[in-house]
Structure formats: C-alpha cells, structure tokens
Design an enzyme around this catalytic site. Sequence first.
Site, PDB file in Angstrom:
ATOM      1  N   HIS A   1      90.165  86.599  -6.443  1.00 62.56           N
ATOM      2  CA  HIS A   1      91.552  87.073  -6.490  1.00 62.56           C
ATOM      3  C   HIS A   1      92.147  86.901  -7.883  1.00 62.56           C
ATOM      4  O   HIS A   1      91.854  85.941  -8.598  1.00 62.56           O
ATOM      5  CB  HIS A   1      92.419  86.409  -5.414  1.00 62.56           C
ATOM      6  CG  HIS A   1      92.545  84.922  -5.490  1.00 62.56           C
ATOM      7  ND1 HIS A   1      93.452  84.293  -6.313  1.00 62.56           N
ATOM      8  CD2 HIS A   1      91.907  83.932  -4.809  1.00 62.56           C
ATOM      9  CE1 HIS A   1      93.367  82.976  -6.144  1.00 62.56           C
ATOM     10  NE2 HIS A   1      92.437  82.732  -5.244  1.00 62.56           N
TER      11      HIS A   1
ATOM     12  N   ASP B   1      95.344  86.407  -8.892  1.00 62.69           N
ATOM     13  CA  ASP B   1      96.508  85.551  -9.143  1.00 62.69           C
ATOM     14  C   ASP B   1      96.141  84.082  -9.209  1.00 62.69           C
ATOM     15  O   ASP B   1      95.093  83.648  -8.730  1.00 62.69           O
ATOM     16  CB  ASP B   1      97.577  85.770  -8.076  1.00 62.69           C
ATOM     17  CG  ASP B   1      97.080  85.521  -6.655  1.00 62.69           C
ATOM     18  OD1 ASP B   1      95.938  85.924  -6.352  1.00 62.69           O
ATOM     19  OD2 ASP B   1      97.819  84.935  -5.855  1.00 62.69           O
TER      20      ASP B   1
ATOM     21  N   ASP C   1      91.156  78.482 -10.162  1.00 62.84           N
ATOM     22  CA  ASP C   1      91.354  79.060  -8.832  1.00 62.84           C
ATOM     23  C   ASP C   1      92.238  80.296  -8.994  1.00 62.84           C
ATOM     24  O   ASP C   1      93.434  80.174  -9.169  1.00 62.84           O
ATOM     25  CB  ASP C   1      92.011  78.033  -7.916  1.00 62.84           C
ATOM     26  CG  ASP C   1      92.412  78.604  -6.570  1.00 62.84           C
ATOM     27  OD1 ASP C   1      91.869  79.650  -6.173  1.00 62.84           O
ATOM     28  OD2 ASP C   1      93.297  78.009  -5.926  1.00 62.84           O
TER      29      ASP C   1
ATOM     30  N   GLU D   1      96.609  86.635  -3.444  1.00 60.92           N
ATOM     31  CA  GLU D   1      95.953  85.850  -2.395  1.00 60.92           C
ATOM     32  C   GLU D   1      96.740  84.591  -2.067  1.00 60.92           C
ATOM     33  O   GLU D   1      96.820  84.180  -0.908  1.00 60.92           O
ATOM     34  CB  GLU D   1      94.532  85.477  -2.849  1.00 60.92           C
ATOM     35  CG  GLU D   1      93.694  84.750  -1.802  1.00 60.92           C
ATOM     36  CD  GLU D   1      93.789  83.230  -1.877  1.00 60.92           C
ATOM     37  OE1 GLU D   1      93.249  82.564  -0.991  1.00 60.92           O
ATOM     38  OE2 GLU D   1      94.428  82.698  -2.827  1.00 60.92           O
ATOM     39  N   GLU D   2      97.327  83.975  -3.096  1.00 58.27           N
ATOM     40  CA  GLU D   2      97.937  82.666  -2.913  1.00 58.27           C
ATOM     41  C   GLU D   2      99.178  82.701  -2.021  1.00 58.27           C
ATOM     42  O   GLU D   2      99.524  81.695  -1.403  1.00 58.27           O
ATOM     43  CB  GLU D   2      98.287  82.050  -4.272  1.00 58.27           C
ATOM     44  CG  GLU D   2      97.081  81.803  -5.182  1.00 58.27           C
ATOM     45  CD  GLU D   2      96.189  80.671  -4.696  1.00 58.27           C
ATOM     46  OE1 GLU D   2      96.469  80.097  -3.636  1.00 58.27           O
ATOM     47  OE2 GLU D   2      95.193  80.377  -5.378  1.00 58.27           O
TER      48      GLU D   2
ATOM     49  N   ASP E   1      85.475  81.920  -4.215  1.00 51.19           N
ATOM     50  CA  ASP E   1      86.776  81.249  -4.231  1.00 51.19           C
ATOM     51  C   ASP E   1      86.732  79.894  -3.543  1.00 51.19           C
ATOM     52  O   ASP E   1      87.706  79.458  -2.950  1.00 51.19           O
ATOM     53  CB  ASP E   1      87.827  82.154  -3.570  1.00 51.19           C
ATOM     54  CG  ASP E   1      89.244  81.643  -3.733  1.00 51.19           C
ATOM     55  OD1 ASP E   1      89.492  80.857  -4.666  1.00 51.19           O
ATOM     56  OD2 ASP E   1      90.109  82.013  -2.923  1.00 51.19           O
TER      57      ASP E   1
ATOM     58  N   HIS F   1      96.116  73.830  -7.519  1.00 50.11           N
ATOM     59  CA  HIS F   1      97.520  74.002  -7.137  1.00 50.11           C
ATOM     60  C   HIS F   1      98.395  72.892  -7.718  1.00 50.11           C
ATOM     61  O   HIS F   1      99.508  72.684  -7.238  1.00 50.11           O
ATOM     62  CB  HIS F   1      97.706  74.085  -5.616  1.00 50.11           C
ATOM     63  CG  HIS F   1      97.032  75.263  -4.984  1.00 50.11           C
ATOM     64  ND1 HIS F   1      97.269  75.641  -3.679  1.00 50.11           N
ATOM     65  CD2 HIS F   1      96.131  76.157  -5.459  1.00 50.11           C
ATOM     66  CE1 HIS F   1      96.537  76.704  -3.385  1.00 50.11           C
ATOM     67  NE2 HIS F   1      95.842  77.032  -4.460  1.00 50.11           N
TER      68      HIS F   1
END
Length: 483
Positions: free
Chosen positions: A75, A77, A114, A144-145, A168, A457
Amino acid sequence: MKITDLEPKLVWQCFDEITKVPRPTHHLEKMKEFLVKWADRHNIAVKTDEVGNVMMSKPATPGHENAPTIILQGHQDMVAEKRGDKVHDFLTDPITTIVDGDWVKADGTTLGADNGMGCAAGMAVLIDDSIVHGPIECLFTVDEEQGLIGANGLQPGFVTGSILLNLDSEEHGSLVIGCAGGKVTICKKAYVTNSAPSDKAYYKVHLNHMKGGHSGMEINLGRGNANQQLCRFLWENIEKYNMSVASIDGGGLANAIPREAWAVVGIDSSRKEDFEKDVKVFSDMIHAEFLLAEGPDFTFDAAPVETPAEVIGDIDAKNLISAVFACPNGVQGMSNAVEGLVESSCNLASIKMNDGKLVVTVHVRSSVDSRRDEVADKAKALFEMIGYEVEFEDAYVGWAPNPDSKVLEVAVDSFESLFGHKPKVEALHAGLECGLFLEKMPGLDMISFGPTLKDIHSPGEKANIPSVQEFWKFLCDILRRLA
C-alpha cells in the site's frame, strides 16, 4: 552511512525514493504521480484506477510465460506520527532516514517502512532482470491505513493474477495466512460552553511520551492508553477539586495506540498545592503500573496556564471524562481457535474538539465479525447513553486462513531451504487487505510476509537491515519456484 549504500541496493534505493515523497493516508496525490513517472522512466507498463490504485506489470522471464501470474501487493500510504517536539509537515516534507547499527529509523517521525518497504521490494522486482519469474503484476493500493479504500475500490479485471503475495507483514520468518477484521466507531456531541470562572487556577495536565504503537499488533503488550489514563486522573479528581475543563485533546490515528493526551482544567484556587501533590501521586502510580510495558521515560505533569475564555459545560465535561474512562480498551478476548492470538480488541484512539463538537474515535478489531460488532456496539451503547451521535466507519472483513494454500506450501519449502528452519505460520490481530481481495477475487491464493519492522505507527518505527536482505532473498526464491 546512507540507506542507498545498504544491501540489497535496489530495494533500499527504491525505498529511499519513496521516503522523499509525502504520502500520509488520504493525501496520496504526490505518491501516485511519483509511481506513474517512475514506471515511465523505467519503461514499465502502468495503469491507474478511479480510486488511485496503481498497477505495474512485467512480462515473464523468457521460457516462463506459462507460469501463473503473480500479484505483488503493497500500500502507498504511511501512518503520519511524530514526536511532540518534532517540526515536520507530512504533506510537504520528506522523511529523514538514519542508519543506526542494524536498523534504519527516521528522525522523530514514523519511517514509513510500513508499507514503503513492501512497495520498494515490488519496484525492485520490476527493474531487476536477474530474477527468474512468471508474469508479474505489482499492485500499489491507496489508503490502507484508514478505510482500506484501495482494496475496497478495486474493480474486476484491474489485476488478473491467481496468486497474491502481500508484502505488508512486519516479522521476518512469519508467514501470515489470516487476519482480523475491524470497525471504526465515531462518537460526536455538540457541547455547551460557559465563561471560564475567574476565581479558579488553571493547569495544563499532560500525559506524554508513552510508547503507543500499532493498535493491532501491539495491543497485547499492556502499554498505556494516554486518553484513558488522562481521563482516569480527571475522573478521580473532578469533584474533589470542583474542576472545570476548558479543553481536552488526545491521540490521533484510529490504528495507533495514543501516546499523548492533555487537558486544560481549572481548580479551586485555594487548593493548588494539594492538586500538584495529587498529580505527583498519580504520576508515581502509573509509572509503577506501566514500568515494564512502557519503561520510565513517559511523563505526567501539570503546569499553570492563563485563564481561558471558556470552559466546557460541567455536565458535558463530566460525561465525556466518565465515558472515556469506562470505555472498552485493550484486549477484549483471546482466540479459542489459534493459541496465543488476540481475537478481539478495542483501541480508544482519540479525543478531539472539532467545530463545537466533542469527538471520540474507537477502533475495534476481531477475527470474528460478530465479536467485532459486539465490542463496537458496547462503545456505541456507552456514548449514546450520554447523548452522543454514533456512526460506524471503515468496517472491513477478516481474512480466514487457508491451511491448504499451494503458495503457502511453496513458501514454507523455500524458507526452510534458504534458512535451515521452518517459518512460523500464523494469523494476525491486524488488518490486511487480503480479506477484501478474496471477496473480489474468490479463489485467490495468498500469503503475507515482510522484513522485521518494530514500533510501527509510532515515531520509534524502524526497519531491521539484515532481515531486509533475507526478505529479498526469500521473495526472489518464491518467484523462481512459482515460475
């Protein structure tokens, strides 16, 4: 040392290019443009769809044209989190990378490995002509997030492969064959304001520098939730000090455990010394409670501030504090099907004051859709009791494991041959796009894997350099075997 000096050079060079492109979730215009121009520069076939997904394709190595088409998927983002003292605009600024021993990290922000590392690996496959492979489709999905918008919006025929390698995952040596679904709960209420009492002393109460982290993969580590712990303190003291609440703010993204929360409160002026002592007592208490999970470096303090113009109405303030303190948070149940797997969890993600409304966001995950709905409904029931409007957003299905997967069999054999031991095969308490792909392309054979990433994150996110080398070797060998 720069990351472009690291091995495998093609992967790190592609990742370096990605770090220079601003790409927070829901702001991917520059990333889409970069990917299309990158493909054109390397004479790679490329197309885009209405939601912003990008697909690049590469023909098979000569002699392997009849092999199944493989989809390599990542992904575009990244989660945009930074330290409170870091000046960085994720909409304009590149990520500054640092090589620190065996790790690559960023300077005070999330790294974006990520899933920038997965995207970089797919790009490297496209330009490395030494790899033996069948037909390749590289799919770079959007957002995706938050909302899995790219996977949700994927149209039939945009990709045609029968095998999908999702790049991922965050632990080298782990092959993922299932994941949790999720749902975001948004609770909103217009609040009353009153003039701030001038006879009170005002403080900014601030909980900061907790570890935070991924609200799925790290929800079982016992880390503190800054929103809930702040409201715990306020709930314990709101009546004791005849407290007014002028403002409150905590957390950020739905899929990140909140690291910081603060409130500006007013207390009886005659009791400042008692209040400051209670702040110290609470700080010592939560440091003792969370020492093993958080370490000693987080802070809880109160500093005097000027009298604000307004405060939140007493009823609205107390109801908010009580509901946040009482809201489900953390692990809600363990799986009976997979030993050690979190089945259901709840992340009390953020408290905001937006456009005259108090807004609380809760992110629920579960490998059982009915349990996902149950935990989300608990939050809904709680906040509806105090007059909040509650909406569900970004619901997504889980990915049920397929232990008979053919690509899993190939990957296990490859890993054991390369590294001398079997990989771990598991389901994750995290959201991947694979469940949505399976809904749209029944029969798709999938696994997910990746290099070792830590503290995703959060501003502590880092990528393990030796694992990237092994991840690349593993990916290339799987492609060779499937060809």
